[in-house]
Design a protein around this motif. Structure first.
Motif, mmCIF file in Angstrom:
data_model
loop_
_atom_site.group_PDB
_atom_site.id
_atom_site.type_symbol
_atom_site.label_atom_id
_atom_site.label_comp_id
_atom_site.label_asym_id
_atom_site.label_seq_id
_atom_site.Cartn_x
_atom_site.Cartn_y
_atom_site.Cartn_z
ATOM 1 N N ASN A 190 32.838 34.412 6.136
ATOM 2 C CA ASN A 190 32.579 33.312 5.215
ATOM 3 C C ASN A 190 33.424 33.555 3.965
ATOM 4 O O ASN A 190 33.244 34.554 3.265
ATOM 5 C CB ASN A 190 31.087 33.287 4.875
ATOM 6 N N ARG A 212 32.648 36.126 1.240
ATOM 7 C CA ARG A 212 31.284 35.810 0.775
ATOM 8 C C ARG A 212 30.230 36.355 1.725
ATOM 9 O O ARG A 212 29.103 36.664 1.322
ATOM 10 C CB ARG A 212 31.172 34.296 0.647
ATOM 11 N N GLU A 228 29.830 38.433 9.539
ATOM 12 C CA GLU A 228 28.959 38.417 10.708
ATOM 13 C C GLU A 228 29.757 38.895 11.911
ATOM 14 O O GLU A 228 30.956 38.614 12.032
ATOM 15 C CB GLU A 228 28.439 36.989 10.941
ATOM 16 N N THR A 232 24.438 39.872 10.732
ATOM 17 C CA THR A 232 25.017 39.929 9.393
ATOM 18 C C THR A 232 25.328 41.372 9.014
ATOM 19 O O THR A 232 24.537 42.286 9.301
ATOM 20 C CB THR A 232 24.045 39.318 8.370
ATOM 21 N N THR A 234 33.267 27.516 4.171
ATOM 22 C CA THR A 234 34.223 27.779 5.252
ATOM 23 C C THR A 234 33.943 29.119 5.921
ATOM 24 O O THR A 234 33.753 30.142 5.248
ATOM 25 C CB THR A 234 35.653 27.768 4.701
ATOM 26 N N VAL A 235 33.959 29.096 7.240
ATOM 27 C CA VAL A 235 33.831 30.311 8.049
ATOM 28 C C VAL A 235 35.016 30.359 9.005
ATOM 29 O O VAL A 235 35.363 29.341 9.620
ATOM 30 C CB VAL A 235 32.511 30.334 8.846
ATOM 31 N N THR A 280 36.873 32.787 12.200
ATOM 32 C CA THR A 280 36.651 33.871 13.152
ATOM 33 C C THR A 280 37.991 34.430 13.613
ATOM 34 O O THR A 280 39.026 33.757 13.551
ATOM 35 C CB THR A 280 35.853 33.400 14.381
ATOM 36 N N HIS A 329 27.065 27.120 3.193
ATOM 37 C CA HIS A 329 27.865 28.353 3.133
ATOM 38 C C HIS A 329 29.349 28.089 2.930
ATOM 39 O O HIS A 329 30.063 28.938 2.400
ATOM 40 C CB HIS A 329 27.671 29.171 4.422
ATOM 41 N N THR A 337 35.479 32.036 0.366
ATOM 42 C CA THR A 337 35.467 31.034 -0.677
ATOM 43 C C THR A 337 36.665 31.238 -1.579
ATOM 44 O O THR A 337 37.152 32.360 -1.730
ATOM 45 C CB THR A 337 34.158 31.122 -1.499
ATOM 46 N N THR A 396 33.100 24.643 9.071
ATOM 47 C CA THR A 396 32.274 24.595 7.864
ATOM 48 C C THR A 396 30.805 24.705 8.247
ATOM 49 O O THR A 396 30.344 24.046 9.193
ATOM 50 C CB THR A 396 32.510 23.277 7.098
ATOM 51 N N VAL A 397 30.086 25.549 7.519
ATOM 52 C CA VAL A 397 28.636 25.711 7.720
ATOM 53 C C VAL A 397 27.927 25.177 6.477
ATOM 54 O O VAL A 397 28.249 25.567 5.349
ATOM 55 C CB VAL A 397 28.284 27.200 7.946
#
Length: 593
Positions: free
Chosen positions: A240, A219, A222, A227, A190-191, A193, A188, A242, A184-185
């Motif tokens: 990212n 959302r 990266e 970005t 949930t992210v 990878t 922003h 949602t 989590t960021v």
């Protein structure tokens, strides 16, 4: 971008080598840096002239962390195998090679690390011999030292050559992003990878969460700390997301292009390694970054059915492996042969299934898949990762040509047998035809009928085009009485009392129509065959257009018969309504032209 995973025994210098290559720290956790040992996956990258961006997935080498190693190497197409010159081939070198072999990895490079501490040649020779026996085959090798920098330029050049040998990615393919990290960021959400192996991700895309079908929205995107609005495979990506359940994402989840994937909890596979009968009943299946307990059911020597504790988005031709965590070994690699296998319920079904799978190529072959299944929806075939070999025969349904021809033959036989069993109701209802042929959709019956010139549809039933069913003698006699009445007055249909007197029930009238003895214009109203054409000829001589009353007078009949007869003529194209209640004969219309 190109993505390469590391492999090799613990403390053989994988992370140190990546630091020297990229200038970045692959060990993300303070505990890893304190202990000098990789515990989880690390991600670093560099830019090499002639190759562009090259990203690395650094994996732990300790035997207790093989699960983490598998999550990193599973989705990656190439490997940098590291063996220390001063220690040589070690137990985790062997297990990591078994992992790569089981996954069928074919692109790799050997780095003999710590070459400043010992002569690398003996280790190089030993490692190359072991690697050559795996799916990697003969690989190039480089002796290198992360401390002195010796061989780093050679390693970079070898990596450029390795990148040039990798297959071109399918940028238009369906996305299946195996999550290897989720966090989590602030601000922003949930992210996640992962390594994007195929397809293209765009900001605003909708993705389906494999485990529960929830829809998530992209959302932000990266890659390599930059970005992007759009990222194509192959790439290391941070997404990212949602939507419902985004906060529950974790390693092993998969994000999918919506409506393009099937998830399955039962798969048939081909094994590479131990024979099926020698496998433990309970193992763990590693696919992508997922690790799922499975129950193994042997089918043949090298085929098995796996029942997964949780469904996964797999396709025909996917590679995965089976691991025995209790014994710390990889008993077999697997190639997925079928993600929608048939049930095995009869005695000897497993052996029969093994025989069937023996002809399965283990890759996406549309014609072979259709031949085995006979019928399948086009969308399901695509979701299985198999290109459709032909156009649908009905709706979304694909049919194997031989199976389709056999179905047409069987439909004709079912129609004939039904007429023999029920001479008073000779027409086969389409739903009975569907059930008799074991078809999943009524549209397939319609398509078969449309391609069968010897069959016809009438009043919602299917009949043979030529053969007319015979009527029992008592029904023939009753029909003959009706025909005598109609011969005298062709448009005076017998009323209900007359039909009841003759014993002609609606069921018997339908049988008489099927036999071609009478023409039903409405429920309980029958005329002689051809009466419709004769009526149309009479009406064509009237001044056009005409009223229903004028028609009844011309036909010398009552409104009881005249109105249903005119509606019958409308339905069958003899007449057409004009200006409200008026009608015109099509034949008269044509003559006027």
């Amino acid at each position: 971008m190109y993505v390469v995973a590391t492999a090799g025994h613990v403390d053989h210098g994988k992370s140190a080598l990546l630091r020297a290559l990229t200038g970045m720290e692959p060990d993300r956790w303070a505990e890893e840096r304190r202990r000098g040992m990789t515990l989880d996956l690390g991600f670093v990258w560099t830019r090499l002239p002639g190759a562009g961006d090259l990203a690395f997935v650094d994996v732990p080498g300790h035997e207790r962390l093989v699960g983490n190693m598998l999550a990193g190497v599973g989705p990656v197409p190439a490997v940098l195998f590291v063996v220390a010159a001063d220690q040589g081939w070690q137990p985790q070198s062997e297990e990591h090679l078994a992992v790569l072999d089981a996954l069928g990895v074919r692109h790799g490079l050997l780095a003999v690390s710590r070459s400043d501490l010992a002569d690398p040649e003996a280790t190089r020779e030993q490692a190359l011999a072991r690697i050559a026996e795996s799916s990697l085959g003969k690989v190039p090798s480089v002796a290198v030292s992360a401390v002195t920098g010796q061989g780093l330029d050679d390693l970079r050049a070898a990596l450029v050559r390795l990148a040039g040998e990798l297959p071109a990615p399918d940028l238009g393919g369906d996305v299946r992003l195996w999550v290897d990290r989720a966090f989590t960021v602030r601000g922003h959400g949930t992210v996640v990878t992962g390594t994007l192996g195929a397809g293209t991700l765009r900001v605003g895309d909708r993705l389906r969460l494999a485990r529960d079908g929830a829809t998530l929205r992209v959302r932000g995107l990266e890659s390599l700390k930059e970005t992007h609005q759009e990222i194509g495979a192959v790439a290391r990506v941070a997404v990212n997301v949602t939507g419902p359940g985004a906060g529950t994402l974790s390693r092993g989840d998969a994000l999918l292009t919506p409506d393009r994937w099937l998830t399955s909890d039962t798969i048939d596979v081909r094994l590479r390694g131990d024979a099926a009968r020698d496998l433990p009943r309970e193992l763990t299946l590693h696919a992508g970054s997922a690790a799922v307990p499975v129950t193994v059911r042997p089918l043949g020597e090298d085929t098995a059915r796996l029942r997964l504790a949780a469904p996964l988005p797999l396709r025909v031709g996917d590679g995965a492996l089976l691991r025995d965590p209790g014994r710390h070994r990889i008993p077999a690699g697997v190639t997925v042969l079928d993600v929608r296998p048939p049930r095995l319920t009869r005695r000897g079904a497993a052996a029969a299934r093994d025989l069937e799978l023996s002809t399965t190529p283990g890759r996406a072959d549309g014609a072979a898949e259709l031949r085995r299944r006979g019928l399948i929806r086009r969308t399901d075939l695509l979701a299985m990762g198999v290109p459709p070999p032909a156009e649908p025969v009905a709706g979304d349904w694909l049919a194997d040509p031989d199976h389709w021809a056999a179905l047409k033959t069987r439909l004709a036989e079912e129609v004939e047998q039904h007429a023999a069993r029920q001479p008073l109701e000779p027409g086969l209802p389409p739903e009975e035809a569907r059930q008799a042929l074991g078809l999943p959709d009524r549209a397939l019956v319609d398509a078969l009928l449309a391609q069968s010139p010897d069959l016809r549809r009438s009043e919602g039933r299917i009949y043979g085009a030529e053969a007319r069913p015979s009527l029992p003698p008592e029904v023939e006699a009753a029909v003959a009485r009706v025909r005598e009445d109609l011969t005298r007055e062709p448009f005076h249909a017998p009323d209900a009392d007359r039909l009841r007197e003759l014993g002609l029930t609606p069921k018997l009238l339908a049988a008489a129509e099927a036999a071609g003895a009478l023409l039903r214009i409405d429920k309980g109203l029958v005329l002689l065959p051809g009466a419709d054409a004769r009526a149309a000829a009479v009406l064509a001589r009237l001044e056009q257009p005409f009223t229903a009353s004028q028609a009844c007078r011309a036909l010398n009949t009552t409104r009881r018969v005249g109105i249903p007869l005119l509606e019958y003529l409308d339905r069958h194209g003899h007449t057409v309504r004009v200006e409200g209640a008026l009608r015109r004969c099509r034949s008269a219309e044509g003559g006027a032209e």
